[in-house]
Write a protein that holds these residues in place. Structure first.
Motif, PDB file in Angstrom:
ATOM      1  N   THR A  15       0.850  -1.197   0.000  1.00 40.73           N
ATOM      2  CA  THR A  15       0.000   0.000   0.000  1.00 40.73           C
ATOM      3  C   THR A  15       0.882   1.241   0.000  1.00 40.73           C
ATOM      4  OG1 THR A  15      -0.118   0.171   2.421  1.00 40.73           O
ATOM      5  CG2 THR A  15      -1.739  -1.237   1.331  1.00 40.73           C
ATOM      6  N   GLY A  16       0.282   2.393  -0.333  1.00 43.45           N
ATOM      7  CA  GLY A  16       1.034   3.626  -0.400  1.00 43.45           C
ATOM      8  C   GLY A  16       1.531   3.887  -1.810  1.00 43.45           C
ATOM      9  N   ASP A  17       2.372   4.909  -1.926  1.00 37.52           N
ATOM     10  CA  ASP A  17       2.875   5.312  -3.252  1.00 37.52           C
ATOM     11  C   ASP A  17       4.361   5.627  -3.119  1.00 37.52           C
ATOM     12  OD1 ASP A  17       3.382   6.324  -5.736  1.00 37.52           O
ATOM     13  OD2 ASP A  17       1.737   7.772  -5.744  1.00 37.52           O
ATOM     14  N   LEU A  18       5.196   4.622  -3.356  1.00 38.59           N
ATOM     15  CA  LEU A  18       6.638   4.757  -3.190  1.00 38.59           C
ATOM     16  C   LEU A  18       7.354   4.458  -4.497  1.00 38.59           C
ATOM     17  CD1 LEU A  18       9.200   5.109  -1.448  1.00 38.59           C
ATOM     18  CD2 LEU A  18       9.032   2.670  -0.879  1.00 38.59           C
ATOM     19  N   THR A  19       8.209   5.382  -4.896  1.00 39.19           N
ATOM     20  CA  THR A  19       9.085   5.175  -6.056  1.00 39.19           C
ATOM     21  C   THR A  19      10.524   5.156  -5.574  1.00 39.19           C
ATOM     22  OG1 THR A  19       7.557   6.294  -7.566  1.00 39.19           O
ATOM     23  CG2 THR A  19       9.856   6.090  -8.276  1.00 39.19           C
ATOM     24  N   ILE A  20      11.269   4.140  -5.995  1.00 44.37           N
ATOM     25  CA  ILE A  20      12.688   4.056  -5.651  1.00 44.37           C
ATOM     26  C   ILE A  20      13.502   4.300  -6.917  1.00 44.37           C
ATOM     27  CG2 ILE A  20      14.553   2.585  -4.794  1.00 44.37           C
ATOM     28  CD1 ILE A  20      12.549   1.098  -3.105  1.00 44.37           C
ATOM     29  N   LYS A  21      14.412   5.263  -6.848  1.00 45.30           N
ATOM     30  CA  LYS A  21      15.331   5.557  -7.951  1.00 45.30           C
ATOM     31  C   LYS A  21      16.696   4.984  -7.577  1.00 45.30           C
ATOM     32  CE  LYS A  21      13.070   9.771  -9.648  1.00 45.30           C
ATOM     33  NZ  LYS A  21      12.827   9.252 -11.003  1.00 45.30           N
ATOM     34  N   PHE A  22      17.173   4.037  -8.363  1.00 46.54           N
ATOM     35  CA  PHE A  22      18.437   3.389  -8.079  1.00 46.54           C
ATOM     36  C   PHE A  22      19.600   4.168  -8.699  1.00 46.54           C
ATOM     37  CE2 PHE A  22      15.261   0.102  -7.544  1.00 46.54           C
ATOM     38  CZ  PHE A  22      15.684  -0.539  -6.384  1.00 46.54           C
ATOM     39  N   ALA A  23      20.798   3.857  -8.227  1.00 46.51           N
ATOM     40  CA  ALA A  23      21.989   4.606  -8.653  1.00 46.51           C
ATOM     41  C   ALA A  23      22.272   4.444 -10.148  1.00 46.51           C
ATOM     42  CB  ALA A  23      23.196   4.156  -7.831  1.00 46.51           C
ATOM     43  N   ASP A  24      21.820   3.328 -10.760  1.00 45.00           N
ATOM     44  CA  ASP A  24      22.070   3.114 -12.193  1.00 45.00           C
ATOM     45  C   ASP A  24      21.037   3.819 -13.078  1.00 45.00           C
ATOM     46  OD1 ASP A  24      19.799   1.602 -11.856  1.00 45.00           O
ATOM     47  OD2 ASP A  24      20.712  -0.320 -12.411  1.00 45.00           O
TER      48      ASP A  24
END
Length: 424
Positions: A15-24
């Motif tokens: 649940t929720g709204d999470l975006t993960i931006k990775f180093a690549d």
């Protein structure tokens, strides 16, 4: 993209709204899109590996060191998503994360020996920071413990005063001249309140040089130098008897191995007809290790007890538990107020220390508030005595006696006039 970290968060975040931006440069969108969007950006592959292998410690450290950022939302909103999902999916933590916590118990046992010297060192780490820092976010009385929000509309100052009244009522300050011991007296606010409102004779002990200096100065300036004595002393070195003992926000620093020593000493110092009030953070679930980030960077030597651990030590000391109250979301609201003030004064805190320190304290305050809202942290207030008849038969006296009875108020007025005459 770190595949191990991706696997962990995919299992957890529903649940929720999470975006993960990775180093690549790759992105991962998680949750069901509800709530405020939060974006977590990793600035290095090293940070991704660290958080994947030891999230309970490294998430905070990477935030503190600037190795992760939050372009959308903030650290509190990120923790809200994480903790709410943990609540909903208790099986989400992997065997790997559980293994790390089990391994952490081994050195924890060695570090829980809070000897006289180590206790002093642990206290200095946190409480001997600049007094200017604490002025940035605490109330003017510097109450650095859970406030008591009798009314949701209360501000921090009102709630901290309500906390002092609530504790005093449980101490049953029913006559003037009571000898009171304040274990972990901080900057002196609780002791001075008892002297001012109930004409008590107070001894306060602390291991913080900074707190000791401030509390002594406050006692002098308020005209209580002969009535309130603050000592730079470990409670274990005291050899006196007191009618009342109060301890607010200190028991968390005692250490699990010293619970028996603590209550044995309190039983020894408490008069036969005396009353004690213990106010401490606790766990509402079975014993678990203290959060590693908090233990390493904020409160070394600290341990958050479960009620079962406290009760066992009390029983062995011979003291009687006469009342227990669990304050639940009060500390979450207190921490919310502290963090709001800290963020408002971020630049001033950075001038005192640096940006890394500010990020560390932001994570500390945010993670603690989140833990009180969505994990198992609460505050216990235990009233203790030697005899079951040391306190009234019913607990409605707590509401009635939140302020000093008439005869004690008269004594206060007399004492005030004497102090004013002496000052002239």
């Amino acid at each position: 993209m770190n595949r191990f970290l991706s696997h962990l968060v995919r299992r957890l975040i529903k649940t929720g709204d999470l975006t993960i931006k990775f180093a690549d440069g790759s992105d991962l969108r998680l949750g069901d899109g509800t709530g405020e969007p939060v974006t977590l950006r990793f600035n290095s592959a090293r940070a991704e590996r660290a958080v994947a292998l030891d999230p309970n410690l490294k998430l905070g450290e990477c935030y503190m060191d600037g190795e992760i950022d939050l372009p959308d939302g903030d650290i509190y909103r990120l923790l809200e998503i994480l903790f709410k999902n943990i609540q909903l999916n208790s099986t989400a933590p992997t065997k790997w994360v559980k293994l790390i916590e089990q391994l952490r118990r081994i050195p924890a046992h060695l570090l829980e020996w809070n000897t006289l010297g180590r206790s002093r060192s642990n206290v200095k780490h946190h409480y001997d920071l600049s007094g200017e820092l604490y002025d940035l976010f605490l109330d003017p009385d510097r109450q650095y413990s859970c406030a008591y929000f009798e009314d949701p509309s209360m501000d921090l100052e009102q709630a901290q005063m309500a906390k002092k009244r609530h504790i005093a009522s449980k101490l049953i300050m029913d006559r003037e001249g009571l000898k009171v011991l304040d274990i972990g007296s901080g900057w002196g606010g609780m002791g001075l309140h008892l002297a001012r409102q109930f004409n008590a004779r107070v001894t306060g002990v602390t291991l913080s040089d900074e707190q000791h200096a401030v509390s002594k100065q406050r006692a002098r300036e308020d005209g209580f130098a002969g009535q309130v004595e603050f000592k730079l002393l470990d409670y274990r070195k005291l050899d006196q008897t007191f009618n009342r003992i109060v301890s607010v926000g200190m028991f968390e620093h005692v250490g699990r191995r010293h619970f028996g020593t603590y209550f044995d000493k309190c039983a020894e110092m408490l008069a036969d007809d005396g009353v004690m009030l213990l106010h401490t953070i606790g766990q509402s679930e079975p014993p678990t290790p203290t959060n590693p980030f908090i233990k390493k960077h904020i409160f070394p030597g600290g341990y958050i007890p479960s009620l079962s651990e406290i009760v066992l030590a009390v029983e062995r000391s011979g003291l009687v538990i006469t009342d227990v109250e669990v304050l639940r979301l009060h500390y979450a609201e207190t921490l919310k107020a502290w963090r709001a003030r800290f963020l408002e004064n971020w630049d001033k805190a950075a001038e005192l220390y640096d940006e890394r320190f500010c990020r560390m304290w932001d994570f500390y305050l945010a993670s603690c508030e989140a833990a009180f809202r969505w994990q198992d942290l609460v505050v216990f207030q235990l009233q203790l005595a030697h005899r079951p008849d040391a306190v009234p038969l019913t607990r409605d006296y707590i509401g009635r006696s939140d302020r000093a009875p008439h005869r004690v108020k008269k004594a206060n007025e007399s004492a005030r006039k004497k102090r004013e005459a002496k000052a002239k």
